[in-house]
Design an enzyme around this catalytic site. Structure first.
Site, PDB file in Angstrom:
ATOM      1  CG  HIS A  42      -0.079   0.126   2.509  1.00  0.00           C
ATOM      2  ND1 HIS A  42       0.439  -0.991   3.153  1.00  0.00           N
ATOM      3  CD2 HIS A  42       0.355   1.206   3.217  1.00  0.00           C
ATOM      4  CE1 HIS A  42       1.148  -0.593   4.197  1.00  0.00           C
ATOM      5  NE2 HIS A  42       1.113   0.731   4.264  1.00  0.00           N
ATOM      6  CG  HIS A 125       7.866   4.901   0.537  1.00  0.00           C
ATOM      7  ND1 HIS A 125       7.608   6.005   1.332  1.00  0.00           N
ATOM      8  CD2 HIS A 125       8.051   3.857   1.392  1.00  0.00           C
ATOM      9  CE1 HIS A 125       7.669   5.642   2.598  1.00  0.00           C
ATOM     10  NE2 HIS A 125       7.916   4.341   2.673  1.00  0.00           N
TER      11      HIS A 125
END
Length: 188
Positions: A42, A125
């Site tokens: 995620h 990220h």
């Protein structure tokens, strides 16, 4: 409970990423790294930490409003890098400003319900691997291989609130559970 807000790429995009991760896991030294499972991939947009039960419903309402005020937007997983030799990550391209605004709204929701939010620039990220205890593997070759990766684009259509269940033993990984998901406004 330990909570964070996140954007989760769709299954097809995660499948593309899984292909490159399989290649990375074939590189020398990969067995020394800790590789989160695909189900945990995620992009965190706001980390809340431990949230007491009294604040969860207020946070829920604020996140629901934040999602309703944001249009859907296009992203793709793009390249990657490393934080020193500690963390290997996949990057993101596309409407990054929209992602940053969503992150700002999710962080503001936490502040408005009285949570102590970290004040630092948002760097989107997706964590792919972490250094093992010995920390002896150079992540440079892994990051170099990731630079060539570009997933198909997708439309971010929802904001999720996830609960983190921390591992109880050293060999276990954290587990993430979706507590709630709110749709973003339809894209124009």
């Amino acid at each position: 409970m330990r909570l964070f807000a996140a954007v989760v790429p769709p299954g097809g995009v995660l499948g593309e990423l899984a292909g490159v991760v399989a290649e990375l896991r074939a590189l020398p030294g990969s067995g020394e790294l800790r590789w989160p499972v695909r189900a945990s991939w995620h992009f965190t947009v706001a980390f809340y930490g431990e949230v007491d039960e009294e604040r969860v419903s207020a946070l829920w309402e604020r996140l629901e409003r934040a999602a309703a005020r944001r249009d859907g937007f296009s992203l793709r997983i793009d390249g990657g890098g490393r934080f020193g030799d500690r963390v290997l990550w996949a990057g993101v391209a596309g409407e990054r400003d929209a992602l940053k605004r969503l992150a700002g709204s999710a962080a503001a929701a936490g502040r408005r319900v009285g949570l102590d939010m970290e004040e630092r620039a948002y760097k989107p990220h997706l964590t792919l691997a972490r250094q093992g205890r010995d920390g002896r593997v150079s992540l440079g070759p892994y990051a170099d291989r990731l630079k060539r990766f570009h997933s198909a684009p997708w439309t971010v259509a929802e904001l999720r609130l996830l609960r983190s269940h921390l591992p109880r033993a050293a060999h276990e990984q954290p587990r993430y559970e979706t507590v709630a998901a709110w749709p973003l406004r339809a894209s124009r």
